[in-house]
Design an enzyme around this catalytic site. Structure first.
Site, PDB file in Angstrom:
ATOM      1  N   PHE A 201       0.824  -1.207   0.000  1.00 33.13           N
ATOM      2  CA  PHE A 201       0.000   0.000   0.000  1.00 33.13           C
ATOM      3  C   PHE A 201       0.861   1.262   0.000  1.00 33.13           C
ATOM      4  O   PHE A 201       0.406   2.330  -0.415  1.00 33.13           O
ATOM      5  CB  PHE A 201      -0.935  -0.012   1.216  1.00 33.13           C
ATOM      6  CG  PHE A 201      -2.069   0.953   1.116  1.00 33.13           C
ATOM      7  CD1 PHE A 201      -3.167   0.683   0.306  1.00 33.13           C
ATOM      8  CD2 PHE A 201      -2.054   2.136   1.831  1.00 33.13           C
ATOM      9  CE1 PHE A 201      -4.221   1.577   0.211  1.00 33.13           C
ATOM     10  CE2 PHE A 201      -3.102   3.038   1.751  1.00 33.13           C
ATOM     11  CZ  PHE A 201      -4.192   2.754   0.938  1.00 33.13           C
TER      12      PHE A 201
ATOM     13  N   HIS B 245      -9.080  -6.984   4.364  1.00 38.21           N
ATOM     14  CA  HIS B 245      -7.969  -6.034   4.281  1.00 38.21           C
ATOM     15  C   HIS B 245      -7.075  -6.326   3.076  1.00 38.21           C
ATOM     16  O   HIS B 245      -6.653  -5.403   2.363  1.00 38.21           O
ATOM     17  CB  HIS B 245      -7.152  -6.075   5.582  1.00 38.21           C
ATOM     18  CG  HIS B 245      -5.998  -5.137   5.594  1.00 38.21           C
ATOM     19  ND1 HIS B 245      -6.149  -3.780   5.753  1.00 38.21           N
ATOM     20  CD2 HIS B 245      -4.666  -5.355   5.457  1.00 38.21           C
ATOM     21  CE1 HIS B 245      -4.960  -3.200   5.717  1.00 38.21           C
ATOM     22  NE2 HIS B 245      -4.042  -4.131   5.545  1.00 38.21           N
TER      23      HIS B 245
ATOM     24  N   LEU C  27       3.297  -5.216 -12.406  1.00 33.88           N
ATOM     25  CA  LEU C  27       2.700  -5.721 -11.175  1.00 33.88           C
ATOM     26  C   LEU C  27       3.281  -7.078 -10.808  1.00 33.88           C
ATOM     27  O   LEU C  27       2.855  -8.108 -11.312  1.00 33.88           O
ATOM     28  CB  LEU C  27       1.181  -5.814 -11.367  1.00 33.88           C
ATOM     29  CG  LEU C  27       0.338  -6.071 -10.140  1.00 33.88           C
ATOM     30  CD1 LEU C  27       0.459  -4.922  -9.153  1.00 33.88           C
ATOM     31  CD2 LEU C  27      -1.121  -6.248 -10.547  1.00 33.88           C
TER      32      LEU C  27
ATOM     33  N   ARG D 237       4.873 -18.987  -5.661  1.00 34.02           N
ATOM     34  CA  ARG D 237       4.800 -18.034  -6.781  1.00 34.02           C
ATOM     35  C   ARG D 237       5.946 -17.020  -6.810  1.00 34.02           C
ATOM     36  O   ARG D 237       5.972 -16.139  -7.669  1.00 34.02           O
ATOM     37  CB  ARG D 237       3.463 -17.293  -6.717  1.00 34.02           C
ATOM     38  CG  ARG D 237       2.286 -18.225  -6.873  1.00 34.02           C
ATOM     39  CD  ARG D 237       0.980 -17.527  -6.623  1.00 34.02           C
ATOM     40  NE  ARG D 237      -0.117 -18.499  -6.661  1.00 34.02           N
ATOM     41  CZ  ARG D 237      -1.346 -18.244  -6.270  1.00 34.02           C
ATOM     42  NH1 ARG D 237      -1.665 -17.048  -5.818  1.00 34.02           N
ATOM     43  NH2 ARG D 237      -2.276 -19.180  -6.339  1.00 34.02           N
TER      44      ARG D 237
END
Length: 154
Positions: free
Chosen positions: A48, A79, A104, A119
């Site tokens: 964030f 969240h 991204l 991942r």
């Protein structure tokens, strides 16, 4: 004509450090393998918190693209969804505002810790590859003068 080198900035979240630090290592080695220069790595507390660091990098003439690396792990509340969706939205906005790729490489939302670990390499290397390809292809677009027939840029 020799192709200009591609200069990357990387913004990596410290939250879920066990995952993001490995992502950073994979991204750095993959960028080197693909002959891209990583000029700056900025660590931010969490995903964030990325947009301001991304913006600061995009303002620099010596940065062609920014790679983001992070992991938003599913919790008991929503969240993770809010963090991931708001961050992704702002990343897109910054990319189009500055006319530079921002890729991204953020795992999640909804991923468990185990899924995120699985991942690490995929997300890190794909984000680097996407940044490089986008810089190469947007440079080709910039070189276009007049088009009389269909041009495929790849």
């Amino acid at each position: 004509m020799q192709e200009k080198s591609i200069r990357l900035g990387i913004v990596v979240a410290e939250f879920n450090y066990d995952i993001t630090q490995l992502m950073l290592q994979k991204a750095l080695s993959h960028a080197k393998f693909l002959n891209a220069e990583v000029k700056v790595v900025i660590k931010v507390p969490g995903t964030f918190d990325m947009p301001l660091a991304i913006k600061k990098l995009l303002e620099k003439d010596f940065i062609d693209a920014v790679v983001t690396l992070g992991a938003v792990i599913k919790g008991e509340t929503k969240h993770d969804e809010i963090v991931a969706s708001q961050t992704a939205r702002k990343i897109v906005d910054l990319s189009t505002e500055f006319n530079k790729p921002v890729t991204l490489g953020i795992i999640g939302h909804g991923a468990t810790h185990e899924q995120a670990v699985e991942r690490i390499e995929e997300y890190a290397t794909r984000a680097v590859e996407a940044a490089i390809k986008l810089v190469q292809r947007t440079r080709k677009i910039d070189e276009l003068k007049e088009v009389k027939e269909t041009v495929i840029i790849d």
